[in-house]
Design a protein around this motif. Structure first.
Motif, PDB file in Angstrom:
ATOM      1  N   VAL A 116      39.195  43.639  60.490  1.00 40.40           N
ATOM      2  CA  VAL A 116      38.617  42.598  59.617  1.00 40.40           C
ATOM      3  C   VAL A 116      38.635  43.270  58.264  1.00 40.40           C
ATOM      4  CG1 VAL A 116      36.440  41.617  58.635  1.00 40.40           C
ATOM      5  CG2 VAL A 116      37.423  41.296  61.029  1.00 40.40           C
ATOM      6  N   ALA A 137      42.226  43.308  56.887  1.00 36.79           N
ATOM      7  CA  ALA A 137      42.439  41.799  56.816  1.00 36.79           C
ATOM      8  C   ALA A 137      41.956  41.514  55.535  1.00 36.79           C
ATOM      9  CB  ALA A 137      42.266  40.999  57.896  1.00 36.79           C
ATOM     10  N   ALA A 138      40.673  41.630  55.547  1.00 36.59           N
ATOM     11  CA  ALA A 138      39.852  41.037  54.381  1.00 36.59           C
ATOM     12  C   ALA A 138      40.494  41.705  52.938  1.00 36.59           C
ATOM     13  CB  ALA A 138      38.379  41.415  54.441  1.00 36.59           C
ATOM     14  N   HIS A 139      40.692  42.918  52.978  1.00 36.85           N
ATOM     15  CA  HIS A 139      41.454  43.284  51.671  1.00 36.85           C
ATOM     16  C   HIS A 139      42.573  42.764  51.366  1.00 36.85           C
ATOM     17  CE1 HIS A 139      42.095  45.884  48.656  1.00 36.85           C
ATOM     18  NE2 HIS A 139      43.475  46.232  48.791  1.00 36.85           N
ATOM     19  N   THR A 140      43.540  42.037  52.429  1.00 34.22           N
ATOM     20  CA  THR A 140      44.625  41.375  52.014  1.00 34.22           C
ATOM     21  C   THR A 140      44.063  40.039  51.150  1.00 34.22           C
ATOM     22  OG1 THR A 140      45.509  42.069  53.895  1.00 34.22           O
ATOM     23  CG2 THR A 140      46.544  40.064  53.051  1.00 34.22           C
ATOM     24  N   LEU A 141      43.007  39.647  51.294  1.00 34.75           N
ATOM     25  CA  LEU A 141      42.490  38.467  50.500  1.00 34.75           C
ATOM     26  C   LEU A 141      42.150  38.722  49.090  1.00 34.75           C
ATOM     27  CD1 LEU A 141      39.627  36.920  52.577  1.00 34.75           C
ATOM     28  CD2 LEU A 141      41.915  36.131  52.441  1.00 34.75           C
ATOM     29  N   TYR A 142      41.846  40.043  48.815  1.00 34.97           N
ATOM     30  CA  TYR A 142      41.480  40.703  47.480  1.00 34.97           C
ATOM     31  C   TYR A 142      42.288  40.350  46.373  1.00 34.97           C
ATOM     32  CZ  TYR A 142      38.878  43.840  44.630  1.00 34.97           C
ATOM     33  OH  TYR A 142      38.184  44.300  43.518  1.00 34.97           O
ATOM     34  N   ASN A 168      46.847  33.154  47.473  1.00 33.31           N
ATOM     35  CA  ASN A 168      46.982  32.553  48.841  1.00 33.31           C
ATOM     36  C   ASN A 168      47.332  34.063  49.639  1.00 33.31           C
ATOM     37  OD1 ASN A 168      48.202  32.163  51.062  1.00 33.31           O
ATOM     38  ND2 ASN A 168      49.421  30.178  50.200  1.00 33.31           N
ATOM     39  N   PRO A 169      46.457  34.278  50.794  1.00 33.49           N
ATOM     40  CA  PRO A 169      46.850  35.450  51.460  1.00 33.49           C
ATOM     41  C   PRO A 169      48.057  35.684  52.450  1.00 33.49           C
ATOM     42  CG  PRO A 169      44.925  34.328  52.595  1.00 33.49           C
ATOM     43  CD  PRO A 169      45.556  33.586  51.238  1.00 33.49           C
ATOM     44  N   TYR A 170      48.849  34.322  52.357  1.00 30.51           N
ATOM     45  CA  TYR A 170      49.822  34.456  53.473  1.00 30.51           C
ATOM     46  C   TYR A 170      51.200  34.809  52.635  1.00 30.51           C
ATOM     47  CZ  TYR A 170      46.771  32.463  56.776  1.00 30.51           C
ATOM     48  OH  TYR A 170      45.864  32.093  57.996  1.00 30.51           O
ATOM     49  N   PHE A 182      46.842  42.205  62.824  1.00 29.53           N
ATOM     50  CA  PHE A 182      46.025  43.249  62.647  1.00 29.53           C
ATOM     51  C   PHE A 182      45.359  43.941  64.118  1.00 29.53           C
ATOM     52  CE2 PHE A 182      46.159  40.833  59.054  1.00 29.53           C
ATOM     53  CZ  PHE A 182      46.328  41.693  58.088  1.00 29.53           C
TER      54      PHE A 182
END
Lengths: 105, 456
Positions: free
Chosen positions: B247, B250-255, B259-261, B277
């Motif tokens: 998490v 993965a959460a850092h990918t949002l930062y 759009n995180p994808y 992950f």
């Protein structure tokens, strides 16, 4: 009974996504809470418009990101970062309206 | 099976620091690369426009001393991206001097590559004429930029992708100091050059550019280690106090992403639709499935800032409920009085009052603007004009007018404002705004970024 978003989501934050957009991340404590809020479509355009005093066309997107059990809201910044009238250059303090959010599940 | 490619990322932004113990842990893992991102547009347009670093010189020097000394002694390349925070020519020069000082003081000798990222105005104008400029501002069709806008811009930089870094690695550089760079490229270039997957290397670079921010507890001032294998990468914190969890990573990918994808960058985008992950060990996370999708046209992102004047500010407060209840009226009356007083002078200025306790943080986005709960307001009076002297004049006049303005129902006839400081007004200096934030199509991804080599 009303549920508080802060009871389900341990991280609620905001930040610039480039100088023209502001993005809010809601990261849930567990998949149960994430699924409940996602399933009930609590975080929707109408709610975001109301919380941020904006019209729906200012919303860039509301995206669910399952790997992080997170919901992401992106809106247009009222101003390009640093333009005259700016109050939050980094966009790091625009999450607050989400902290008070309560809803029925 | 191919050996894992190993990368040590020292800190989230060069100058934010890191514990020596974490760095030594990283060096024990025998990295192929030591790299750091030094930049961000977050601090706003001033630093790019004015050619000033937003990080402190001594703090940058401290971080680089450790990195360069270890890298040179063991022959491990050291790469710095977006020198001086904004990656323009003065920023590159500023950081180069720091590296020269370190080399001299530590008696280190090595080949330094400087990769330039400032784009000449003429090149941008030419691209505009040829239809190679596209706006990134939402809602703007086409270029949304004119030759006049380009002329008015003080400085334009472009984000380089991996190609200039690969060229500098091949050129035998021990230390690479780059101007404005796509953050992950600093970490991914050498791995891609050695045959590792572009999607995995770029995604790993996205995580490493913020170093230990992707761990829990997160930190912007601690090291992080990355490993790239055939069809996966792994991230590992280097302090016993931290863990990477699925998490946290993965959460850092949002930062800081819309759009995180789908994460656009130079030459294409990173597609994380099928990314998984997995908890690898108790403290490390393994990631698979991240793909790089090349675009039809290679484009680089341009960033430019222009100077619009000089700012003077005055900070004050009010604790008077009568005044607070009329604050909008009072602000308007003060603005009118200022305009009237200087009407014959033909001054161009911007005068603004930010009211803390009401909407000082969220401005137009504030849902509670009309129902403030505060028992006091902080007020920042701000004047921007063509010269500092004019900004001083407007700010001082607005401040004194507000201090003594006779509003309806006033009891406190001795003064309306509490000033924390004497003097009450401050020069905030030059004011810049972002004036270019566009994509520019290029045929050669390396061509806009000239490389010089210096033997130290």
């Amino acid at each position: 009974m009303k549920t508080k978003l802060t009871d389900l989501a341990g991280i609620i934050r905001s930040k610039n996504s480039g100088p023209y957009e502001l993005t809010m991340d809601i990261i849930f404590n567990d998949y149960e809470g994430f699924e409940q809020v996602r399933g009930a479509k609590v975080i929707n355009e109408e709610l975001v418009s109301k919380l941020y005093n904006i019209t729906p066309d200012q919303i860039v997107g509301i995206v669910e990101f399952e790997p992080a059990k997170a919901i992401k809201i992106t809106i247009r910044r009222p101003l390009c970062s640093g333009d005259l009238g700016e109050t939050d250059v980094y966009g790091a303090q625009q999450h607050a309206p989400l902290l008070g959010l309560e809803f029925d599940l | 099976m191919k050996e894992e490619f190993r990368i040590l990322s020292t800190t989230a932004i060069l100058g934010y620091g890191f514990p020596v113990a974490s760095f030594e842990e990283g060096m024990k893992r025998d990295p192929h690369l030591i790299a750091v991102d030094a930049g961000s547009t977050d601090p706003g347009p001033y630093y790019l426009g004015a050619g000033v670093s937003f990080t402190d010189r001594d703090a940058v020097k401290r971080d680089l001393e450790l990195m360069i000394k270890a890298g040179v002694e063991r022959g491990i390349p050291v790469v710095i991206g977006t020198a001086g925070g904004s990656g323009g020519q003065p920023h590159l020069e500023w950081n180069k001097q720091i590296i020269e000082e370190i080399a001299k003081e530590q008696n280190l000798h090595f080949k330094l590559a400087l990769i330039h990222a400032e784009i000449p105005h003429e090149d941008v104008k030419k691209a505009l004429k040829e239809g190679r400029i596209h706006a990134l501002e939402p809602g703007v069709e086409g270029a949304g930029l004119t030759e006049e806008d380009i002329d008015a811009t003080s400085r334009i930089v472009a984000q380089m992708g991996i190609d200039p870094f690969i060229a500098a690695h091949k050129g035998g550089a021990q230390v690479i100091l780059a101007g404005r760079a796509y953050d992950p490229a600093v970490f991914s270039a050498l791995a891609v050059e050695q045959g590792y997957d572009m999607g995995l290397a770029t995604h790993l670079g996205k995580i490493l550019e913020c170093a230990a921010i992707c761990a829990t507890p997160g930190s912007g001032s601690d090291c992080m280690f990355g490993y790239i294998g055939e069809d996966y990468f792994r991230v590992e914190p280097l302090s016993a106090a931290r863990k990477c969890t699925t998490v946290s990573v993965a959460a850092h990918t949002l930062y800081e992403k819309t759009n995180p994808y789908i994460l656009p960058g130079p030459g294409g985008h990173l597609d994380l639709t099928n990314t998984s992950f997995e908890q690898d060990t108790e403290t490390t996370v393994k990631v698979r499935g991240s793909k790089f999708v090349p675009g039809d046209q290679y484009a680089i992102k341009l960033e430019g800032a222009k100077r619009i004047g000089f700012r003077t500010v005055s900070i004050a407060g009010t604790r008077d409920p009568v005044m607070m209840s009329q604050i909008d009226h009072i602000i308007q009356a003060v603005k009118d009085r200022v305009a009237d007083n200087f009407s014959s002078k033909n001054l161009k200025y911007y005068l603004n009052f930010t009211v803390y306790g009401r909407d000082g943080v969220m401005a137009a986005l504030e849902p509670l603007r009309n129902e403030p709960q505060a028992h006091e307001f902080g007020i920042v009076i701000e004047a921007v004009a063509d010269t500092q002297a004019q900004a001083d004049t407007i700010c001082a006049f607005a401040r004194s007018t507000m201090l003594h303005y006779g509003y309806e129902g006033r009891r406190a006839t001795a003064g309306n404002l509490a000033f924390p400081y004497s003097p009450s007004d401050f020069h905030a200096g030059e004011v810049y705004v972002f004036s270019v934030y566009h994509l520019m199509d290029v045929t050669d991804p390396a061509a806009p970024f000239a490389i010089d080599y210096v033997q130290l």
